[in-house]
Scaffold this motif. Structure first.
Motif, PDB file in Angstrom:
ATOM      1  N   LEU A  88       2.222   1.818  -3.519  1.00  0.00           N
ATOM      2  CA  LEU A  88       1.217   2.331  -4.450  1.00  0.00           C
ATOM      3  C   LEU A  88       0.927   3.811  -4.196  1.00  0.00           C
ATOM      4  O   LEU A  88       0.781   4.593  -5.144  1.00  0.00           O
ATOM      5  N   VAL A  89       0.852   4.188  -2.922  1.00  0.00           N
ATOM      6  CA  VAL A  89       0.611   5.601  -2.600  1.00  0.00           C
ATOM      7  C   VAL A  89       1.789   6.458  -3.065  1.00  0.00           C
ATOM      8  O   VAL A  89       1.610   7.532  -3.657  1.00  0.00           O
ATOM      9  N   LEU A  90       3.007   5.974  -2.827  1.00  0.00           N
ATOM     10  CA  LEU A  90       4.198   6.715  -3.236  1.00  0.00           C
ATOM     11  C   LEU A  90       4.241   6.876  -4.750  1.00  0.00           C
ATOM     12  O   LEU A  90       4.532   7.964  -5.277  1.00  0.00           O
ATOM     13  N   ILE A  91       3.952   5.806  -5.467  1.00  0.00           N
ATOM     14  CA  ILE A  91       3.953   5.850  -6.926  1.00  0.00           C
ATOM     15  C   ILE A  91       2.872   6.800  -7.441  1.00  0.00           C
ATOM     16  O   ILE A  91       3.096   7.577  -8.377  1.00  0.00           O
ATOM     17  N   ALA A  92       1.695   6.750  -6.813  1.00  0.00           N
ATOM     18  CA  ALA A  92       0.606   7.634  -7.240  1.00  0.00           C
ATOM     19  C   ALA A  92       0.981   9.103  -7.051  1.00  0.00           C
ATOM     20  O   ALA A  92       0.767   9.939  -7.948  1.00  0.00           O
ATOM     21  N   LEU A  93       1.528   9.437  -5.899  1.00  0.00           N
ATOM     22  CA  LEU A  93       1.935  10.825  -5.646  1.00  0.00           C
ATOM     23  C   LEU A  93       3.018  11.275  -6.624  1.00  0.00           C
ATOM     24  O   LEU A  93       2.969  12.391  -7.148  1.00  0.00           O
ATOM     25  N   GLY A  94       3.995  10.403  -6.883  1.00  0.00           N
ATOM     26  CA  GLY A  94       5.071  10.769  -7.791  1.00  0.00           C
ATOM     27  C   GLY A  94       4.595  10.967  -9.211  1.00  0.00           C
ATOM     28  O   GLY A  94       4.990  11.930  -9.890  1.00  0.00           O
ATOM     29  N   ALA A  95       3.744  10.065  -9.700  1.00  0.00           N
ATOM     30  CA  ALA A  95       3.213  10.204 -11.052  1.00  0.00           C
ATOM     31  C   ALA A  95       2.417  11.493 -11.187  1.00  0.00           C
ATOM     32  O   ALA A  95       2.541  12.219 -12.188  1.00  0.00           O
ATOM     33  N   ARG A 144       2.080  -5.390  -9.535  1.00  0.00           N
ATOM     34  CA  ARG A 144       2.672  -4.599 -10.621  1.00  0.00           C
ATOM     35  C   ARG A 144       1.606  -4.141 -11.613  1.00  0.00           C
ATOM     36  O   ARG A 144       1.658  -3.020 -12.120  1.00  0.00           O
ATOM     37  N   THR A 145       0.648  -5.026 -11.908  1.00  0.00           N
ATOM     38  CA  THR A 145      -0.440  -4.638 -12.806  1.00  0.00           C
ATOM     39  C   THR A 145      -1.251  -3.489 -12.209  1.00  0.00           C
ATOM     40  O   THR A 145      -1.582  -2.512 -12.890  1.00  0.00           O
ATOM     41  N   LEU A 146      -1.556  -3.610 -10.912  1.00  0.00           N
ATOM     42  CA  LEU A 146      -2.291  -2.551 -10.233  1.00  0.00           C
ATOM     43  C   LEU A 146      -1.475  -1.264 -10.187  1.00  0.00           C
ATOM     44  O   LEU A 146      -2.000  -0.165 -10.413  1.00  0.00           O
ATOM     45  N   GLY A 147      -0.173  -1.400  -9.909  1.00  0.00           N
ATOM     46  CA  GLY A 147       0.688  -0.226  -9.856  1.00  0.00           C
ATOM     47  C   GLY A 147       0.767   0.500 -11.184  1.00  0.00           C
ATOM     48  O   GLY A 147       0.749   1.737 -11.236  1.00  0.00           O
ATOM     49  N   ALA A 148       0.843  -0.263 -12.282  1.00  0.00           N
ATOM     50  CA  ALA A 148       0.881   0.354 -13.611  1.00  0.00           C
ATOM     51  C   ALA A 148      -0.424   1.100 -13.888  1.00  0.00           C
ATOM     52  O   ALA A 148      -0.417   2.197 -14.475  1.00  0.00           O
ATOM     53  N   ALA A 149      -1.556   0.523 -13.463  1.00  0.00           N
ATOM     54  CA  ALA A 149      -2.837   1.192 -13.659  1.00  0.00           C
ATOM     55  C   ALA A 149      -2.922   2.470 -12.831  1.00  0.00           C
ATOM     56  O   ALA A 149      -3.421   3.502 -13.306  1.00  0.00           O
ATOM     57  N   VAL A 150      -2.422   2.409 -11.589  1.00  0.00           N
ATOM     58  CA  VAL A 150      -2.417   3.596 -10.729  1.00  0.00           C
ATOM     59  C   VAL A 150      -1.552   4.692 -11.345  1.00  0.00           C
ATOM     60  O   VAL A 150      -1.945   5.873 -11.378  1.00  0.00           O
ATOM     61  N   ARG A 186       0.828  -1.203   0.000  1.00  0.00           N
ATOM     62  CA  ARG A 186       0.000   0.000   0.000  1.00  0.00           C
ATOM     63  C   ARG A 186       0.863   1.255   0.000  1.00  0.00           C
ATOM     64  O   ARG A 186       0.574   2.220  -0.729  1.00  0.00           O
ATOM     65  N   ARG A 187       1.914   1.276   0.786  1.00  0.00           N
ATOM     66  CA  ARG A 187       2.808   2.445   0.812  1.00  0.00           C
ATOM     67  C   ARG A 187       3.445   2.661  -0.551  1.00  0.00           C
ATOM     68  O   ARG A 187       3.595   3.806  -1.011  1.00  0.00           O
TER      69      ARG A 187
END
Length: 465
Positions: free
Chosen positions: A6-13, A126-132, A3-4
């Motif tokens: 995914l949140v980090l990746i979302a904020l960065g993107a 990874r699939t979820l992360g790419a979608a996020v 979860r951390r």
């Protein structure tokens, strides 16, 4: 950790993409406060885009050598310092320097954060992360102009840059528990010299486009210098064993064609996105908030059309799907040009919707390009695709800006009012953008068609060098 991550990746993107578009609606306010002309104003956007594009080609290699635990915090701190300096800037020189720092930092943040998909997540994650990541990119592109207008109107344009700071603070808090200890085994030494040459060439070519309308002699001199460095880079790449861009990627027709198509799309669209809020304020008389809102229609159309994309790819193939999408985008640009003389928002809605819907059908471009390269080149190929997107954004602002300012100057000399002259320049920019996008559509039909041997299965695709 999932979860951390995914949140980090979302904020960065979100935050690295937001800085591509948030300046657009606030640009007129910046120009008034700092006394900037249209050509100088473009460097507020270009100062971010150019180092972002130029450094991406070697940033991944440098991250592997230095380690993510050192690189990501340093990149975030640099990004935050650049944002704070931009908000406090009282001159164009300091503002552009702050933007350059932000762009350079973003070039390290993007590959560093994307590498967490591989190290921290399983296949499903990874699939979820790419979608996020993709969703946050789209959200930032859509919200950027409207958010920039809102902040400029009610808090002042400095908050266009200060708004980055909460994102940076949150990411710094999340990093310690997200980035695994240690570092990747160091790869080959990065071709830093080649990166410097190609980035300098891009800066000179962009400067040539920005200045050619106001000072043709300087523009031509910059163009010659930039072209000479570009030729030197190509010659160096052909002769050296330590290439910046691997030969098996440049020699892959589908991948090279994908890069070219993406550049043509970016050349046409990015300049229009940058200058649209300016036109809405100066010609339609809208305030900064309402000037950026019509671009949200593009994002709505993208979301609405996206569910149809997998069907289109399965039915017609990625090359025809992308080509059709680009043709629809070009139609939207032409529709805007046809009604641009009307000082109202409503007649522009159909064109904006067409641009968004067509753009949705260009999304298979990236996945198709990655499907035809070897697995060992997937990281480099992803970096090249991201770099080409940022490069086309920068050159698109400069190119459409050159067309717009040249036509605007001629109309002003003929006695037209400033708003009418700007509208005439914008119409010329729309026509140029439509031509570039149609060229991309024609190229997509031919260049993106995979040989039969590469389309039998995903495993076979990955085997193609």
């Amino acid at each position: 950790m999932t979860r951390r991550t995914l949140v980090l990746i979302a904020l960065g993107a979100f935050v690295t993409t937001l800085d591509n578009t948030i300046v657009a609606a606030g640009a007129p306010s910046i120009a008034r406060d700092l006394g900037l002309d249209l050509g100088t104003l473009q460097w507020v956007a270009l100062g971010y885009m150019l180092p972002f594009a130029g450094l991406l080609l070697v940033a991944g290699t440098l991250i592997d050598r230095w380690g993510r635990r050192a690189t990501l915090p340093a990149g975030l701190l640099a990004f935050g310092i650049g944002a704070a300096a931009g908000g406090l800037a009282g001159s164009v020189g300091l503002l552009v320097a702050a933007r350059v720092l932000q762009g350079a930092a973003a070039a390290f943040l993007v590959p560093g954060l994307l590498s967490l998909l591989r190290s921290n997540l399983d296949a499903r994650g990874r699939t979820l992360g790419a979608a996020v990541w993709t969703a946050c990119l789209a959200a930032a592109l859509a919200l950027g102009p409207a958010l920039g207008g809102l902040l400029s109107e009610y808090l002042g344009w400095a908050w266009i840059f200060f708004v980055n700071l909460p994102f940076v603070a949150a990411m710094l808090v999340l990093l310690p528990g997200t980035v695994p200890p240690g570092r990747e085994p160091p790869g080959p030494r990065p071709a830093v010299g080649a990166m410097v040459v190609v980035t300098t060439s891009l800066v000179l070519l962009t400067a040539a486009l920005v200045s050619v309308g106001d000072d043709p002699r300087t523009g031509v001199a910059l163009l010659v210098a930039g072209a000479a460095l570009g030729v030197g880079f190509v010659v160096r790449e052909r002769r050296t064993g330590q290439r910046l861009v691997p030969a098996d990627l440049t020699g892959n027709r589908v991948f090279a064609g994908s890069l070219a198509v993406q550049v043509l799309w970016g050349l046409g669209i990015s300049g229009i996105v940058f200058f649209t809020p300016l036109l809405h304020q100066e010609f339609l008389g809208l305030d900064p908030v309402r000037a950026g809102l019509p671009l949200a229609l593009v994002a709505v159309a993208v979301v609405a059309a996206t569910p149809l994309v997998p069907w289109a790819v399965a039915r017609f193939g990625p090359h025809r799907t992308v080509a059709a999408g680009l043709a629809v985008v070009a139609g939207g640009l032409l529709a805007l040009a046809a009604v641009n003389h009307v000082p109202a928002v409503l007649p522009r809605v159909p064109g904006l919707v067409l641009i968004g819907a067509g753009s949705a059908f260009t999304t298979p471009l990236t996945s198709h390009a990655l499907d035809v390269v070897a697995e060992r080149r997937s990281g480099t190929a992803s970096g090249l695709l991201t770099a080409s997107r940022e490069l086309s954004s920068a050159l698109g602002v400069a190119l459409i800006g050159a067309v717009l300012t040249s036509v605007r100057a001629m109309r002003l000399d003929a006695g037209a009012s400033p708003g009418t002259a700007l509208a005439a320049g914008y119409t010329a920019g729309l026509l140029a953008a439509a031509g570039l996008t149609l060229a991309g559509a024609l190229l997509a039909v031919r260049a993106l068609r995979s040989p039969a041997a590469t389309t039998s299965s995903p495993r076979d695709k990955r085997a193609v060098p």
